[in-house]
Design a protein around this motif. Structure first.
Motif, PDB file in Angstrom:
ATOM      1  N   GLN A 117       0.841  -1.199   0.000  1.00 59.94           N
ATOM      2  CA  GLN A 117       0.000   0.000   0.000  1.00 59.94           C
ATOM      3  C   GLN A 117       0.879   1.252   0.000  1.00 59.94           C
ATOM      4  N   ARG A 118       1.967   1.178   0.846  1.00 63.33           N
ATOM      5  CA  ARG A 118       2.891   2.304   0.884  1.00 63.33           C
ATOM      6  C   ARG A 118       3.520   2.536  -0.490  1.00 63.33           C
ATOM      7  N   GLU A 119       3.880   1.414  -1.109  1.00 62.39           N
ATOM      8  CA  GLU A 119       4.506   1.515  -2.425  1.00 62.39           C
ATOM      9  C   GLU A 119       3.547   2.197  -3.407  1.00 62.39           C
ATOM     10  N   VAL A 120       2.293   1.793  -3.335  1.00 57.73           N
ATOM     11  CA  VAL A 120       1.287   2.396  -4.218  1.00 57.73           C
ATOM     12  C   VAL A 120       1.221   3.902  -3.991  1.00 57.73           C
ATOM     13  N   THR A 121       1.204   4.286  -2.702  1.00 58.44           N
ATOM     14  CA  THR A 121       1.143   5.714  -2.375  1.00 58.44           C
ATOM     15  C   THR A 121       2.354   6.447  -2.939  1.00 58.44           C
ATOM     16  N   ASP A 122       3.559   5.848  -2.704  1.00 54.81           N
ATOM     17  CA  ASP A 122       4.783   6.467  -3.218  1.00 54.81           C
ATOM     18  C   ASP A 122       4.715   6.671  -4.720  1.00 54.81           C
ATOM     19  N   LEU A 123       4.292   5.622  -5.401  1.00 58.72           N
ATOM     20  CA  LEU A 123       4.240   5.697  -6.867  1.00 58.72           C
ATOM     21  C   LEU A 123       3.231   6.751  -7.310  1.00 58.72           C
ATOM     22  N   ARG A 124       2.113   6.824  -6.569  1.00 55.47           N
ATOM     23  CA  ARG A 124       1.108   7.842  -6.914  1.00 55.47           C
ATOM     24  C   ARG A 124       1.712   9.239  -6.790  1.00 55.47           C
ATOM     25  N   ILE A 125       2.456   9.441  -5.688  1.00 49.63           N
ATOM     26  CA  ILE A 125       3.072  10.758  -5.459  1.00 49.63           C
ATOM     27  C   ILE A 125       4.042  11.070  -6.587  1.00 49.63           C
ATOM     28  N   LYS A 126       4.875  10.061  -6.935  1.00 48.54           N
ATOM     29  CA  LYS A 126       5.834  10.244  -8.011  1.00 48.54           C
ATOM     30  C   LYS A 126       5.122  10.617  -9.306  1.00 48.54           C
ATOM     31  N   LEU A 127       4.083   9.851  -9.595  1.00 43.60           N
ATOM     32  CA  LEU A 127       3.314  10.096 -10.816  1.00 43.60           C
ATOM     33  C   LEU A 127       2.773  11.522 -10.828  1.00 43.60           C
ATOM     34  N   TYR A 128       2.239  11.932  -9.662  1.00 45.62           N
ATOM     35  CA  TYR A 128       1.677  13.274  -9.552  1.00 45.62           C
ATOM     36  C   TYR A 128       2.749  14.331  -9.826  1.00 45.62           C
TER      37      TYR A 128
END
Lengths: 238, 118
Positions: free
Chosen positions: A67-78
């Motif tokens: 879940q953390r990884e997903v959040t990190d990737l979302r932030i990166k994408l943003y």
């Protein structure tokens, strides 16, 4: 007697077969069930409550990290998306700036509303200062692009008076002069016809006629050739 | 009297052998129902044995009893799971277990009596 015995015999036999079949069925069911049950308990041998709890905990930890990884990737994408948008904005702004500069420096032909002035100098009294005064007046009134007899007037334009005529950037122009200025036509007009203004000054000279008209659709050409700066280089901003 | 045991024993052995050879898989979800059904089948078999020792064995009663007991046992447990009363299988276990032990006791007693050991 014999019949009865026979009947009895048949009766016994049928019963025996029935019992045999049922017993076989019982044996089969029993063994099959034992086998299946054993294989099942071997499949989940050590899965006690503690073990299951351990497994659940591990899976929870894994899910959390994913879940953390997903959040990190979302932030990166943003971030990337925002950077991309910023780049686009900068590019757009730069393009807009460039366009403005091209208009201001006369690198492109332009069109729009403005005023057109017919200046007839029959006696050749007008000097370069008169023309400069007129240009200044137009610029003060907000002219964005000016041309004289089809020649674009830019920041590098120089006027000279030679041999009874005017020179613009080394080429001669003669009366009647046609001056075009693009800008807010009403402001330009008022700036020129102001009492005691440039029209009155120039128009009072002998042999000079000064006519001005508001035009809704003027076109002004680009400068003839681009000037490459040889000596001036931009100051690098820190 | 000996002959009376011969056929059931042969049948039982044949069944056991078949069970080892055939290896019919039962889905994990149905193992419970099959377990109860086996218990019911065992109960019916011992019931039949007791009846024959008591000389009031009726093969039709035996066969119908065997199948109806087996199927009903599994069905009751299934219903129990369906209506959220999983403990209903306890009722079947207790009922068949009690009958099983009673039948066994009666068979033992019958054998003792017939041999004059009592």
């Amino acid at each position: 007697m014999g019949d009865i015995f026979h009947l009895h015999h048949v009766q016994i036999k049928r019963t025996e077969i029935t019992i045999g079949i049922i017993c076989a069925l019982v044996g089969f069911l029993l063994v099959n069930q034992l086998r299946v049950q054993r294989s099942l308990s071997q499949q989940l041998p050590a899965l006690t409550e503690q073990n299951l709890g351990q497994i659940i905990r591990e899976l929870n930890v894994e899910a959390e990290s994913l879940q953390r990884e997903v959040t990190d990737l979302r932030i990166k994408l943003y971030r990337y998306e925002r950077e991309e948008a910023d780049k686009k904005t900068i590019l757009n702004e730069a393009a807009q700036k460039l366009e403005n500069l091209r208009i201001v420096t006369g690198l492109v032909g332009v069109e729009g509303q403005g005023v057109q002035i017919q200046l007839d100098d029959k006696k050749g009294l007008l000097g370069s200062y008169d023309m400069l005064d007129l240009i200044q007046e137009l610029r003060t009134a907000g002219a964005e692009a000016i041309s004289i007899n089809g020649r674009r007037v830019t920041a590098r334009t120089a006027f000279r008076r030679r041999r009874g005529g005017l020179w613009i950037n080394g080429s001669a122009i003669n009366s009647p002069y046609e001056i075009r200025a693009i800008g807010d036509s009403e402001t330009l007009y008022q700036g020129v016809v102001l009492a005691g203004g440039i029209r009155d000054v120039l128009g009072s000279l002998g042999g000079v006629s000064f006519e001005i008209a508001k035009v809704s659709d003027l076109s002004i050409p680009a400068i003839g050739r681009e000037i490459q700066p040889l000596y001036a280089t931009p100051i690098e901003e820190e | 009297m000996r002959r009376l045991y011969l056929v059931p024993l042969l049948g039982l052995m044949a069944g056991v052998l078949l069970g080892f050879v055939l290896k019919i898989p039962i889905p994990a979800a149905y193992v419970k129902y099959f377990g109860i059904a086996v218990l019911a089948a065992l109960d019916s078999a011992f019931g039949g044995l007791r009846a024959s020792l008591e000389k009031n064995f009726n093969d039709r009663l035996f066969v119908t009893g065997f199948f109806s007991n087996t199927l009903m046992a599994a069905f009751i447990v299934y219903i129990g799971d369906g209506i959220g009363v999983e403990e209903l299988y306890l009722a079947a276990v207790v009922a068949f277990g009690v009958r099983l032990f009673r039948n066994l006791a009666l068979i033992r007693r019958h054998i003792f009596r017939s041999r004059g050991w009592e």
